[in-house]
Design an enzyme around this catalytic site. Structure first.
Site, PDB file in Angstrom:
ATOM      1  CD  GLU A  52      -9.361   4.979 -26.318  1.00 30.04           C
ATOM      2  OE1 GLU A  52      -8.262   4.408 -26.494  1.00 30.04           O
ATOM      3  OE2 GLU A  52     -10.190   5.173 -27.225  1.00 30.04           O
ATOM      4  CG  ASP A 102     -15.154   0.682 -27.962  1.00 28.86           C
ATOM      5  OD1 ASP A 102     -15.689  -0.125 -27.197  1.00 28.86           O
ATOM      6  OD2 ASP A 102     -13.923   0.789 -28.100  1.00 28.86           O
ATOM      7  CE1 TYR A 154      -8.388  -0.073 -33.351  1.00 27.92           C
ATOM      8  CE2 TYR A 154      -8.889  -1.343 -35.322  1.00 27.92           C
ATOM      9  CZ  TYR A 154      -8.275  -0.266 -34.720  1.00 27.92           C
ATOM     10  OH  TYR A 154      -7.513   0.596 -35.462  1.00 27.92           O
ATOM     11  CG  ASP A 194     -12.598   4.857 -31.152  1.00 25.72           C
ATOM     12  OD1 ASP A 194     -13.611   4.693 -30.423  1.00 25.72           O
ATOM     13  OD2 ASP A 194     -11.857   3.919 -31.485  1.00 25.72           O
TER      14      ASP A 194
END
Ligand SMILES: *[C@@H]1O[C@H](CO)[C@@H](O)[C@H](O)[C@H]1NC(C)=O
Ligand SMILES: *[C@@H]1O[C@H](CO)[C@@H](O)[C@H](O)[C@H]1NC(C)=O
Ligand SMILES: *[C@@H]1O[C@H](CO)[C@@H](O)[C@H](O)[C@H]1NC(C)=O
Ligand SMILES: *[C@@H]1O[C@H](CO)[C@@H](O)[C@H](O)[C@H]1NC(C)=O
Ligand SMILES: *[C@@H]1O[C@H](CO)[C@@H](O)[C@H](O)[C@H]1NC(C)=O
Length: 549
Positions: free
Chosen positions: A522, A127, A278, A130
């Protein structure tokens, strides 16, 4: 520029120059005459033909952007070293097992994903920074990638990015097909996010359990099933001419998933509360309309058109109110996509359907009016530098997604020779929308107060501490799960995650390039899909196809 140009004789250039000037004079005269004759009904500029001159800047950025999908693939070739950034490795991973592996510092990962339930979920994409596979945003990635290829495949091909994009798309759709083993069961996640976030490790070194999560008739997940239907329906159009068997297979799954989503209506966030941490979904109505829109384009089955123009459209359409296009909310996407029908294919519709389609187009227009910086209804969600700015986490997702919609809408206007849209009495042209889209892309690529590119691998200065496990850990490190020394290291990432679009700036247009700054640093796969879409649309001014089928 290419050396072949330099070899040409000077005389030749001189003649070309004279001819161009002459052509420009004639064109200017024609335009002047035309305008004089036609003052009250301004016509849009003539529709350009096949892809024209490519803007090198966007081509270079696109070449970087498409590579992040390879970075996120769950088997081998996770991160490219700087020198090898141009390498493609699909042939190495195609079989799942290493064949002809020319990159000795990389290995397979997640090969056994799904095996506990006898499904092969080894493909797909991680995704973000991670090692989780979240199908809800992953399916959105695939839908946007399909849409991009359908609108801009010709121009992507000119810069050799069509095949890589198709390969990345198939890497996801293969996985999504496997995630759907029977009509009313859909796996929606691989990995345990709690366990995953307690580890800082390369995907290749994962040893912890990789549980899978499903939705089914007792625990339905309408939005995730509908988004998967949208992904597979749109991809079925992409693969129609390439492999009709595969295309049919995609469409079969898409139809079943839509029925499952629509029959068992409940949000996956309600059925499985742990997903809220999430990718919490704020509702499924938008995905139902979005999926039905794609299924309508893929099948031309009127029941899907009736779905979006009938009572479900009225219930979920939120007509008149602009919204932000994102992995969670696809309303604006559905509005633009259905405007396509209104722009190009009205002939055989009933009055109700025409009226319904008009509501989508009107709302799409409201979205566009919100984006144009000097329109009376311009959104105030902007930085001083002109970047659309809506949320602190992953700030770039909104401007890039909005600019993608703007470029698509602009090209619909151009192709249909629609001169203008109206925003509270003021008129705007396709070129205005294109300029807005450009402004957002240019900001992302370095035209900003930080003077940095937020697209890793593009430009002279880009983030070097991207929050990404694979990129931050040297290929030969043996640290396993507890590799937090690599998170804490003050050195730049040893591997460059080319194509990563990071979260982006604060509202005050600053950016902190620090590895633990996941809010700003990220990258995500869906960010890559939207930037690939935007850059593909900006490669050149061109008409779009009138029909996908
Ligand atoms: C249906 O899905 C729920 C939520 O993921 C799960 O707990 C349950 O075991 C599933 N049902 C079956 C029959 O597998
Ligand atoms: C076409 O797709 C089908 C179904 O996925 C596959 O079995 C077949 O090998 C593909 N054909 C080619 C030529 O790739
Ligand atoms: C998830 O979204 C729902 C619906 O918008 C909301 O009620 C809920 O509080 C959200 N959950 C979290 C953890 O944010
Ligand atoms: C910019 O905004 C961030 C987040 O709100 C804040 O932490 C930072 O101090 C601000 N920087 C400046 C220079 O104002
Ligand atoms: C990174 O950020 C997380 C969450 O904000 C925090 O819990 C952790 O201590 C930080 N780690 C380091 C090394 O700064």
């Amino acid at each position: 520029m290419g050396s072949s140009n330099e070899k040409r004789g000077k005389g030749c250039w001189c003649w070309l120059f004279i001819i161009l000037i002459a052509a420009a004079v004639v064109a200017a005269a024609v335009i002047t005459i035309k305008n004089k004759n036609d003052k009250s009904h301004p016509k849009a500029p003539p529709v350009p033909g096949p892809p024209g001159a490519i803007t090198q800047k966007y081509a270079d950025a696109l070449k970087a952007a498409t590579q992040f999908f390879n970075v996120q693939k769950c088997i081998v070739c996770i991160v490219y070293f700087r020198f090898w950034a141009e390498w493609r490795c699909d042939f190495i991973i195609a079989a799942g097992k290493l064949v002809n592996n020319k990159i000795p510092w990389r290995g397979d990962s997640a090969l056994k994903d799904g095996s506990e339930e006898d499904v092969d979920m080894s493909k797909g994409m991680y995704d973000a920074g991670d090692n989780m596979k979240f199908n809800f945003p992953m399916a959105f990635t695939a839908t946007v990638l399909s849409w991009t290829i359908l609108e801009y495949g010709d121009q992507m091909d000119v810069v050799k990015q069509l095949e890589p994009a198709q390969d990345s798309l198939k890497w996801i759709t293969d996985y999504l097909i496997n995630s759907h083993p029977s009509e009313n069961v859909l796996y929606i996640q691989v990995g345990d996010p709690e366990a995953d976030h307690k580890c800082w490790q390369k995907p290749e070194s994962m040893t912890e359990a990789r549980p899978v999560t499903q939705v089914n008739t007792s625990s339905p997940g309408t939005e995730v099933a509908a988004e998967t239907a949208a992904a597979l329906a749109s991809a079925s159009l992409v693969f129609k001419k390439i492999n009709s068997t595969y295309s049919d297979l995609l469409l079969k799954h898409a139809g079943q998933l839509f029925t499952f989503a629509n029959t068992y209506r409940r949000s996956y966030s309600v059925s499985i509360p742990k997903v809220q941490t999430y990718y919490n979904s704020t509702g499924y109505g938008d995905e139902l309309l979005w999926a039905a829109s794609w299924l309508y384009h893929a099948t031309e089955d009127m029941s899907y058109l009736k779905f979006v123009t009938g009572k479900d459209g009225k219930q979920f359409g939120n007509f008149g109110n602009p919204t932000w296009f994102s992995w969670d909310n696809k309303l604006a996407g559905a509005q633009v996509l259905l405007s396509r029908v209104n722009f190009f294919g009205q002939e055989e519709r009933s009055n109700d359907e025409k009226l319904g389609l008009q509501m989508y187009r009107k709302t799409a227009e409201a979205v566009m009016c919100g984006l144009l910086p000097d329109s009376p209804s311009a959104t105030s969600s902007r930085t001083d530098g002109g970047l659309i700015w809506v949320s602190e986490w992953n700030a770039l997702q909104h401007p890039v997604a909005a600019a993608f919609l703007a470029i698509v809408y602009s090209d619909y206007m151009l192709t249909s020779q629609t001169a203008s849209i109206y925003c509270s009495g003021k008129t705007y042209t396709a070129a205005d929308l294109r300029n807005f889209a450009k402004s957002q892309a240019d900001y992302v690529l370095g035209d900003n107060p930080m003077k940095m590119s937020y697209l890793v691998g593009y430009g002279d200065k880009y983030p070097e501490y991207v929050h990404h496990r694979g990129a931050s850990i040297p290929a030969d490190a043996k640290t396993g799960c507890k590799g937090f020394e690599w998170l804490e290291s003050t050195e730049p990432n040893p591997n460059v995650a080319v194509g990563a679009l990071v979260g982006g700036p604060f509202q005050n247009e600053t950016y902190i390039d620090s590895r633990n700054n996941s809010m700003q640093g990220e990258p995500t796969t869906y960010n890559s899909a939207i930037i690939v879409g935007l850059l593909s649309g900006l490669l050149t001014t061109s008409s779009v196809v009138r029909s996908f089928t």
